[in-house]
Design an enzyme around this catalytic site. Sequence first.
Site, PDB file in Angstrom:
ATOM      1  N   ASP A 157       0.809  -1.233   0.000  1.00  0.00           N
ATOM      2  CA  ASP A 157       0.000   0.000   0.000  1.00  0.00           C
ATOM      3  C   ASP A 157       0.840   1.281   0.000  1.00  0.00           C
ATOM      4  OD1 ASP A 157      -2.081  -1.797   0.250  1.00  0.00           O
ATOM      5  OD2 ASP A 157      -2.263  -1.549   2.420  1.00  0.00           O
ATOM      6  N   GLU A 172      -9.656   0.412  -3.837  1.00  0.00           N
ATOM      7  CA  GLU A 172     -10.686  -0.250  -3.012  1.00  0.00           C
ATOM      8  C   GLU A 172     -11.256   0.646  -1.904  1.00  0.00           C
ATOM      9  OE1 GLU A 172      -8.877  -3.633  -1.064  1.00  0.00           O
ATOM     10  OE2 GLU A 172      -7.390  -2.393  -0.038  1.00  0.00           O
TER      11      GLU A 172
HETATM   12  O1  F6P Z   1      -2.336  -4.020   3.363  1.00  0.00           O
HETATM   13  C1  F6P Z   1      -2.201  -4.814   2.236  1.00  0.00           C
HETATM   14  C2  F6P Z   1      -3.525  -5.247   1.709  1.00  0.00           C
HETATM   15  O2  F6P Z   1      -3.312  -6.016   0.556  1.00  0.00           O
HETATM   16  C3  F6P Z   1      -4.519  -4.129   1.428  1.00  0.00           C
HETATM   17  O3  F6P Z   1      -4.251  -3.461   0.227  1.00  0.00           O
HETATM   18  C4  F6P Z   1      -5.820  -4.885   1.448  1.00  0.00           C
HETATM   19  O4  F6P Z   1      -6.897  -4.046   1.790  1.00  0.00           O
HETATM   20  C5  F6P Z   1      -5.590  -5.902   2.525  1.00  0.00           C
HETATM   21  O5  F6P Z   1      -4.201  -6.066   2.651  1.00  0.00           O
HETATM   22  C6  F6P Z   1      -6.218  -7.234   2.238  1.00  0.00           C
HETATM   23  O6  F6P Z   1      -6.024  -8.045   3.339  1.00  0.00           O
HETATM   24  P1  F6P Z   1      -6.266  -9.612   3.388  1.00  0.00           P
HETATM   25  O7  F6P Z   1      -5.042 -10.265   2.847  1.00  0.00           O
HETATM   26  O8  F6P Z   1      -6.473  -9.887   4.823  1.00  0.00           O
HETATM   27  O9  F6P Z   1      -7.453  -9.913   2.517  1.00  0.00           O
END
Ligand code: F6P
Length: 362
Positions: free
Chosen positions: A147, A242
């Site tokens: 991110d 998102e």
């Molecule tokens: O922080 C990294 C990230 O990929 C974000 O961009 C995303 O919102 C989140 O992690 C998704 O998390 P998970 O792997 O728990 O679905």
Amino acid sequence: MKKHPLLGEASNTERKVEQMQKRIAILTGGGDCPGINPVIRAIVRKAVRHNYHVIGIKNGWKGLIEKNVVSLDLGSVSGILVKGGTILGTSRTNPFKNKEDAEIGINNFKALEIEALIAIGGEDTLGVASKFSQQGLNIVGVPKTIDNDLSGTDRTFGFDTAVNIATEAIDRIHTTAESHHRVMVVEVMGRHSGWIGLEAGLAGGADIILIPEFPIDLDEICATIKKRHERGKTFSIVVVAEGAKFKEGTEVLQDKEKDAFGHVRLGGIGQVLCEEIQKRTWFETRVTVLGHIQRGGTPTAYDRVLGTRYGIKAMQMVLDKEFGKMASLCGTEIVSVPLEKAVGEVKTVPPELYEMAKVFFG
Ligand code: F6P
């Protein structure tokens, strides 16, 4: 990876040699990302040169609570430079969710007889690192996340790979959009910051980029798309992060459940946007959600080098006893900054960068 001799089966000689060496530990927490393994490899390579024994704590802070550790030697890190994910495994465990776990963590840290722990993670993992550090544990941080939303560093590793993956996807979407004369919405990750959306959108020549920092004005974007089609274009690419939200609305969530750090699961804005654009413009519209593809696979050369530089710096910080700090990229230099600086607030896209991107809208 061998089970750690202090905990598992080991010969007396093996145990004696390792007890004589100084010891550090490494853990990786939060969402995985390309570039973690290059960091681990760099730490181990430098640590071995300084006659340190390295312990890998499995699955983030969960492994510290469960005392789930392995030995890391030159053999364990051989061939991992190009490998995505983390050889140590990860979790989104928050030991400070209850007092007991935090205490177990502190006791296990002491029981492992480590001089320091290098925590590789984002806002959450380094937030925990900062709290443990305030309680007297020797901790060094390394900034990881696709991110790029960590303060205290110009770049996190993993971000470049995610941007390249998303850019390639946008390039591919272009040809199908053009053939079918469609509007294509591409949803990217990034949580509450728009760095991936902004950079992948710019690099991929998106016609509109929507990010969390600047609320979506549906009338404005539909007018922009219509205007573009009036000047002869028969397709448009909309990149949406998102975490982006409509002017009058809130973020779109996959579900309302929160993780151990209080984060909701974002996702779904692309579909909502797709339906609204089609309804308002009458242009056929489709959505593609890139999701975890952005986090998978081999790191770019940039992330391999950045991860390596962070790993080397983190080990140097251990040698220099610079604890409670994080390795950080400042311009072209790798420096150290206080951990609190990294976890204070989310680093968001500044208005001037978004204004620059807007020159290419439509
Ligand atoms: O922080 C990294 C990230 O990929 C974000 O961009 C995303 O919102 C989140 O992690 C998704 O998390 P998970 O792997 O728990 O679905």
